[in-house]
Design a protein around this motif. Structure first.
Motif, PDB file in Angstrom:
ATOM      1  N   PRO A   1       0.834  -1.206   0.000  1.00  0.00           N
ATOM      2  CA  PRO A   1       0.000   0.000   0.000  1.00  0.00           C
ATOM      3  C   PRO A   1       0.870   1.258   0.000  1.00  0.00           C
ATOM      4  N   ASN A   2       0.239   2.429   0.127  1.00  0.00           N
ATOM      5  CA  ASN A   2       0.969   3.692  -0.002  1.00  0.00           C
ATOM      6  C   ASN A   2       1.648   4.170   1.281  1.00  0.00           C
ATOM      7  N   SER A   3       1.229   3.670   2.437  1.00  0.00           N
ATOM      8  CA  SER A   3       1.825   4.139   3.693  1.00  0.00           C
ATOM      9  C   SER A   3       2.001   2.971   4.661  1.00  0.00           C
ATOM     10  N   LEU A   4       2.868   3.198   5.657  1.00  0.00           N
ATOM     11  CA  LEU A   4       3.125   2.199   6.699  1.00  0.00           C
ATOM     12  C   LEU A   4       2.449   2.623   7.992  1.00  0.00           C
ATOM     13  N   LYS A   5       2.085   1.672   8.800  1.00  0.00           N
ATOM     14  CA  LYS A   5       1.572   1.927  10.146  1.00  0.00           C
ATOM     15  C   LYS A   5       2.711   1.757  11.146  1.00  0.00           C
ATOM     16  N   LEU A   6       2.484   2.142  12.374  1.00  0.00           N
ATOM     17  CA  LEU A   6       3.531   2.061  13.391  1.00  0.00           C
ATOM     18  C   LEU A   6       3.919   0.636  13.783  1.00  0.00           C
ATOM     19  N   ASN A   7       2.981  -0.299  13.720  1.00  0.00           N
ATOM     20  CA  ASN A   7       3.299  -1.655  14.187  1.00  0.00           C
ATOM     21  C   ASN A   7       4.309  -2.332  13.256  1.00  0.00           C
ATOM     22  N   SER A   8       5.066  -3.267  13.789  1.00  0.00           N
ATOM     23  CA  SER A   8       6.138  -3.909  13.028  1.00  0.00           C
ATOM     24  C   SER A   8       5.616  -4.897  11.984  1.00  0.00           C
ATOM     25  N   ASP A   9       4.311  -5.217  12.007  1.00  0.00           N
ATOM     26  CA  ASP A   9       3.723  -6.097  10.992  1.00  0.00           C
ATOM     27  C   ASP A   9       3.434  -5.344   9.692  1.00  0.00           C
ATOM     28  N   SER A  10       3.443  -4.034   9.748  1.00  0.00           N
ATOM     29  CA  SER A  10       3.118  -3.207   8.593  1.00  0.00           C
ATOM     30  C   SER A  10       4.233  -3.295   7.550  1.00  0.00           C
ATOM     31  N   LYS A  11       3.824  -3.551   6.302  1.00  0.00           N
ATOM     32  CA  LYS A  11       4.836  -3.664   5.253  1.00  0.00           C
ATOM     33  C   LYS A  11       4.319  -3.080   3.948  1.00  0.00           C
ATOM     34  N   ILE A  12       5.266  -2.606   3.145  1.00  0.00           N
ATOM     35  CA  ILE A  12       4.981  -2.088   1.804  1.00  0.00           C
ATOM     36  C   ILE A  12       5.837  -2.892   0.837  1.00  0.00           C
ATOM     37  N   GLU A  13       5.252  -3.253  -0.297  1.00  0.00           N
ATOM     38  CA  GLU A  13       6.005  -3.920  -1.349  1.00  0.00           C
ATOM     39  C   GLU A  13       6.220  -2.931  -2.486  1.00  0.00           C
ATOM     40  N   ILE A  14       7.471  -2.791  -2.916  1.00  0.00           N
ATOM     41  CA  ILE A  14       7.817  -1.927  -4.040  1.00  0.00           C
ATOM     42  C   ILE A  14       8.371  -2.835  -5.136  1.00  0.00           C
ATOM     43  N   GLU A  15       7.785  -2.719  -6.339  1.00  0.00           N
ATOM     44  CA  GLU A  15       8.168  -3.606  -7.427  1.00  0.00           C
ATOM     45  C   GLU A  15       8.343  -2.815  -8.721  1.00  0.00           C
ATOM     46  N   ALA A  16       9.367  -3.150  -9.487  1.00  0.00           N
ATOM     47  CA  ALA A  16       9.593  -2.567 -10.808  1.00  0.00           C
ATOM     48  C   ALA A  16       9.013  -3.540 -11.843  1.00  0.00           C
ATOM     49  N   ILE A  17       8.039  -3.063 -12.623  1.00  0.00           N
ATOM     50  CA  ILE A  17       7.334  -3.915 -13.581  1.00  0.00           C
ATOM     51  C   ILE A  17       7.630  -3.430 -15.000  1.00  0.00           C
ATOM     52  N   PRO A  18       8.186  -4.302 -15.869  1.00  0.00           N
ATOM     53  CA  PRO A  18       8.426  -3.893 -17.256  1.00  0.00           C
ATOM     54  C   PRO A  18       7.117  -3.891 -18.048  1.00  0.00           C
ATOM     55  N   LEU A  19       6.871  -2.809 -18.788  1.00  0.00           N
ATOM     56  CA  LEU A  19       5.636  -2.682 -19.564  1.00  0.00           C
ATOM     57  C   LEU A  19       5.927  -2.729 -21.061  1.00  0.00           C
ATOM     58  N   ASN A  20       5.012  -3.359 -21.800  1.00  0.00           N
ATOM     59  CA  ASN A  20       5.131  -3.388 -23.257  1.00  0.00           C
ATOM     60  C   ASN A  20       4.389  -2.191 -23.857  1.00  0.00           C
ATOM     61  N   SER A  21       4.242  -2.149 -25.168  1.00  0.00           N
ATOM     62  CA  SER A  21       3.626  -0.993 -25.820  1.00  0.00           C
ATOM     63  C   SER A  21       2.139  -0.855 -25.502  1.00  0.00           C
ATOM     64  N   PHE A  22       1.491  -1.913 -25.036  1.00  0.00           N
ATOM     65  CA  PHE A  22       0.080  -1.849 -24.670  1.00  0.00           C
ATOM     66  C   PHE A  22      -0.125  -1.446 -23.205  1.00  0.00           C
ATOM     67  N   GLY A  23       0.966  -1.251 -22.461  1.00  0.00           N
ATOM     68  CA  GLY A  23       0.873  -0.851 -21.062  1.00  0.00           C
ATOM     69  C   GLY A  23       0.646  -2.014 -20.114  1.00  0.00           C
ATOM     70  N   THR A  24       0.804  -3.230 -20.593  1.00  0.00           N
ATOM     71  CA  THR A  24       0.691  -4.405 -19.736  1.00  0.00           C
ATOM     72  C   THR A  24       2.087  -4.980 -19.517  1.00  0.00           C
ATOM     73  N   LYS A  25       2.213  -5.922 -18.588  1.00  0.00           N
ATOM     74  CA  LYS A  25       3.523  -6.502 -18.283  1.00  0.00           C
ATOM     75  C   LYS A  25       4.080  -7.178 -19.532  1.00  0.00           C
ATOM     76  N   ALA A  26       5.327  -6.849 -19.857  1.00  0.00           N
ATOM     77  CA  ALA A  26       5.987  -7.441 -21.023  1.00  0.00           C
ATOM     78  C   ALA A  26       6.122  -8.949 -20.809  1.00  0.00           C
ATOM     79  N   LEU A  27       5.728  -9.722 -21.811  1.00  0.00           N
ATOM     80  CA  LEU A  27       5.723 -11.174 -21.691  1.00  0.00           C
ATOM     81  C   LEU A  27       7.138 -11.739 -21.622  1.00  0.00           C
ATOM     82  N   PHE A  28       7.356 -12.645 -20.687  1.00  0.00           N
ATOM     83  CA  PHE A  28       8.613 -13.384 -20.530  1.00  0.00           C
ATOM     84  C   PHE A  28       9.828 -12.483 -20.338  1.00  0.00           C
ATOM     85  N   ARG A  29       9.637 -11.271 -19.818  1.00  0.00           N
ATOM     86  CA  ARG A  29      10.752 -10.353 -19.615  1.00  0.00           C
ATOM     87  C   ARG A  29      10.832  -9.987 -18.140  1.00  0.00           C
ATOM     88  N   ASN A  30      12.030  -9.916 -17.616  1.00  0.00           N
ATOM     89  CA  ASN A  30      12.280  -9.493 -16.237  1.00  0.00           C
ATOM     90  C   ASN A  30      13.331  -8.399 -16.258  1.00  0.00           C
TER      91      ASN A  30
END
Length: 131
Positions: free
Chosen positions: A46-75
């Protein structure tokens, strides 16, 4: 009789040529529009963290193709640097393209600079740790 055989041979040759040309066009289309990486999207969930230590944010870099969707078979890989607020969070690398950020229970702001391996400019991610 020989004219009939000649026409059949020409028809087979024409069909094979057309199949090769159509297949080549489909493969070129797929490469340039489905597999090729045009942009990298940085996903923060999510966009923000809470004070408790269970709170977590995932940040991911996603490759996009020309249609704006995840590029197939690419990392891609990305570099994640904590610019400010390193004492407020713990960063755990999940893969080459994603990290998890955990709160240490202190209110404040954290700025993380995400630099993808493909792309011109890095992205700054500002995370608020709130009550």
């Amino acid at each position: 009789m020989t004219a009939s055989i000649r026409n059949t041979t020409m028809n087979k040759t024409l069909i094979i040529t057309l199949v090769v040309i159509v297949t080549a066009k489909i493969l070129i289309f797929a490469w340039f529009y489905l597999f090729n990486i045009y942009e990298v999207k940085i996903s923060v969930n999510p966009n923000s963290l809470k004070l408790n230590s269970d709170s977590k944010i995932e940040i991911e870099a996603i490759p996009l193709n020309s249609f704006g969707t995840k590029a197939l078979f690419r990392n891609i890989s990305a570099k994640f640097d904590v610019q400010s607020g390193a004492e407020l969070v713990t960063v755990e690398h999940n893969s080459k393209s994603s990290v998890s950020v955990y709160s240490k229970g202190i209110v404040g702001n954290v700025v993380i600079l995400v630099t993808p391996s493909i792309g011109m400019f890095p992205s700054k991610i500002k995370i608020e740790i709130e009550d």
